[in-house]
Design a protein around this motif. Structure first.
Motif, short mmCIF file in Angstrom:
data_model
loop_
_atom_site.label_atom_id
_atom_site.label_comp_id
_atom_site.label_asym_id
_atom_site.label_seq_id
_atom_site.Cartn_x
_atom_site.Cartn_y
_atom_site.Cartn_z
N UNK A 63 36.60 43.44 37.77
CA UNK A 63 36.02 44.40 36.72
C UNK A 63 35.72 46.16 37.49
N UNK A 64 35.66 46.43 38.58
CA UNK A 64 35.75 47.74 39.30
C UNK A 64 36.50 48.10 39.58
N UNK A 65 37.08 49.08 39.22
CA UNK A 65 38.31 49.36 39.57
C UNK A 65 38.26 50.21 41.35
N UNK A 66 37.65 51.10 41.36
CA UNK A 66 38.02 50.76 43.03
C UNK A 66 38.21 49.96 44.08
N UNK A 67 37.28 48.96 43.44
CA UNK A 67 37.64 47.52 43.91
C UNK A 67 39.28 46.82 44.29
N UNK A 68 39.22 47.15 42.85
CA UNK A 68 40.60 46.49 42.85
C UNK A 68 41.96 47.34 43.68
N UNK A 69 41.80 48.38 43.19
CA UNK A 69 42.74 49.42 44.36
C UNK A 69 42.42 49.93 45.55
N UNK A 70 41.47 49.69 45.78
CA UNK A 70 41.09 49.10 47.69
C UNK A 70 40.84 48.42 48.39
N UNK A 71 41.46 46.89 48.19
CA UNK A 71 41.29 45.61 48.01
C UNK A 71 43.12 45.38 48.59
N UNK A 72 43.58 45.89 47.50
CA UNK A 72 44.75 44.79 46.83
C UNK A 72 45.99 45.29 47.51
#
Length: 513
Positions: free
Chosen positions: A473-482
């Motif tokens: 649910x944390x957008x920076x995590x999704x964008x940073x890791x995917x």
């Protein structure tokens, strides 16, 4: 000193406390558990009408101190003062009677009771015959919800609510005590951005009434959005207190971890191989429909979407927790029938669930027992006997690799901080040597240092050829890791974004379709 109602009203309005600078304070507090000093001569001071954020890595002592202030633990040494008067908190009831209420990170509601019954438990209004007046109780709850702008039915069963709505019930319950101090432990961990803003509106209103709020969070953006000041703990010691306007994000991180965090999202370009997992037209009636995607060896596929989009339900269905109504799942090009988690594990699939308390940890068991559960009947069994020595050594090595803070593997997992519990669960699944790893909110409730460590570990697994599905649910995590992002809305896939084109705006456009 006895204050008149008029003086107390002025005190609440102004935030001034006659005869005391602080509403709540703790001095020289020490607390030790077997093999661990959780708090070592720490202090904490809360002003009336302020939001005071408490920061630190998992295991830093934040939750331990708050549990002492909430009457759950008793300190080995130190003094607690409320409105300049020394108090002794031998139980949570003592804390409530002294005007201190706490909303716990792990929700403590009764699932088979209604919302109203949970809020007013042990304080139910009675009719003239001495029986619980359910009508009055529901009306009181409705009045409370109107005050907080919470749109829930007082007669709904808590067990039927989403995690986010249960969190709102916990908040309403704490506010119902009309306490002077409100402790919030990771209150936004399961909330959407809209729900977080709603919570902040509630907090600002409570602050304007003179209530002191202790806010525990690992989310830096929340600190600067809502907190007036913050205190940092590290390894059970008090590091310092500052106004939130006086420091930067990097300053806080340095105080928390005692070192620089150079890269929060250590994403690396690794070779992307053949398709390992392929899902076609997967459907679970009434929950999601026609979900199709594929994940390749070495790829990290991020799953994004608002609460209720169906992301977690898809993960549970792929892992066999809730078998699909229709659709197919293929591994290495071969269609498989995954009707249970056991079948999923046999196909070298692993799944870290989003709720570590309800569906992850076995709280009465120790770390070793929790970590070994997924491999007992497979890699470490010979001729019907468990190779206990080898298993213990591998669990110890995994614990060290993930930096689990514990005196030994025989510590009950319920005694660990939430973040360390999460590391144990990650270790459980990595021991299965998975080829497909599904992570549902892998860093929820975990401090910045541990987040960076887990992100590096996920990147290393991708480099080794593991196919990773990461729900966050944390957008920076999704964008940073995917490498790619799959977005869902109300049970259907609304689009895919390659890493180069994935932005917060694009993801939110697809999530709100």
């Amino acid at each position: 000193m006895v204050l008149s109602p008029q003086t107390m009203a002025a005190v609440r309005q102004s935030g001034a406390i006659p005869g005391a600078e602080y509403l709540l304070s703790a001095e020289g507090v020490r607390k030790a558990f077997p093999g661990v000093v959780a708090l070592d001569d720490v202090q904490f001071k809360l002003k009336r009408g302020t939001v005071h954020a408490l920061m630190g890595e998992n295991g830093a002592g934040k939750s331990t101190l708050m549990k002492i202030l909430a009457g759950i633990y008793q300190p080995d040494a130190g003094e607690i003062r409320m409105k300049n008067q020394a108090i002794r908190l031998a139980s949570p009831l003592d804390a409530l009677e002294n005007g201190i209420a706490m909303i716990h990170q792990e929700l403590n509601l009764m699932p088979f009771m209604t919302v109203a019954e949970n809020i007013w438990i042990r304080r139910e209004p009675k009719n003239r015959l001495g029986f619980v007046d359910h009508g009055a109780m529901n009306r009181q709850t409705a009045d409370l919800f109107r005050r907080l702008n919470i749109g829930l039915d007082p007669e709904s069963l808590v067990g039927e609510l989403s995690v986010a709505n249960r969190q709102m019930v916990e908040i309403a319950k704490a506010v119902s005590y009309e306490s002077d101090v409100l402790i919030m432990d990771e209150p936004t961990s399961a909330l959407t951005e809209t729900e977080v803003e709603h919570l902040f509106t509630i907090i600002r209103d409570l602050r304007s009434q003179g209530i002191g709020i202790v806010y525990i969070t690992h989310k830096m953006n929340e600190l600067f959005e809502i907190a007036d000041e913050f205190s940092v703990f590290r390894d059970g010691k008090y590091i310092g207190t500052h106004a939130s306007t006086d420091v930067t994000r990097d300053d806080i991180i340095r105080m928390m971890v005692g070192r620089e965090i150079t890269q929060m999202f250590p994403k690396e370009e690794v070779p992307i191989g053949d398709v390992l997992l392929k899902v076609e037209n997967l459907t679970l009636d009434g929950v999601f429909r026609d979900v199709s995607f594929e994940v390749r060896s070495g790829e990290i596929l991020g799953l994004a979407g608002l609460v209720g989009s169906g992301r977690s339900n898809v993960a549970e269905t792929i892992f066999g927790v809730t078998p699909a109504t229709s659709g197919t799942i293929s591994i290495d090009g071969r269609q498989v029938d995954i009707s249970s988690p056991t079948e999923a594990i046999r196909n070298r699939m692993a799944f870290l669930t989003e709720d570590r308390k309800d569906t992850g940890c076995f709280l009465p068991l120790d770390i070793l027992e929790n970590m070994q559960l997924a491999v007992l009947q497979d890699r470490y069994t010979r001729a019907g006997f468990v190779q206990e020595g080898k298993l213990a050594r591998d669990c110890q090595e995994m614990s060290a690799k993930l930096r689990v803070k514990t005196p030994n593997l025989y510590e009950r997992i319920e005694n660990l901080s939430g973040g360390n519990q999460q590391k144990v669960l990650i270790g459980r699944w990595l021991l299965t040597n998975p080829r497909i790893l599904i992570l549902d909110e892998p860093t929820r409730g975990i401090d910045v240092g541990a987040k960076a460590e887990i992100h590096r570990f996920v990147t290393e697994l991708a480099r080794q050829g593991v196919a990773v599905v990461m729900i966050s649910s944390e957008m920076p995590e999704v964008l940073g890791m995917s490498d790619r992002v799959m977005v869902m809305h109300e049970g259907r896939v609304t689009g895919f974004l390659d890493r180069a084109e994935a932005t917060q705006v694009r993801v939110m456009e697809l999530a709100a379709q």
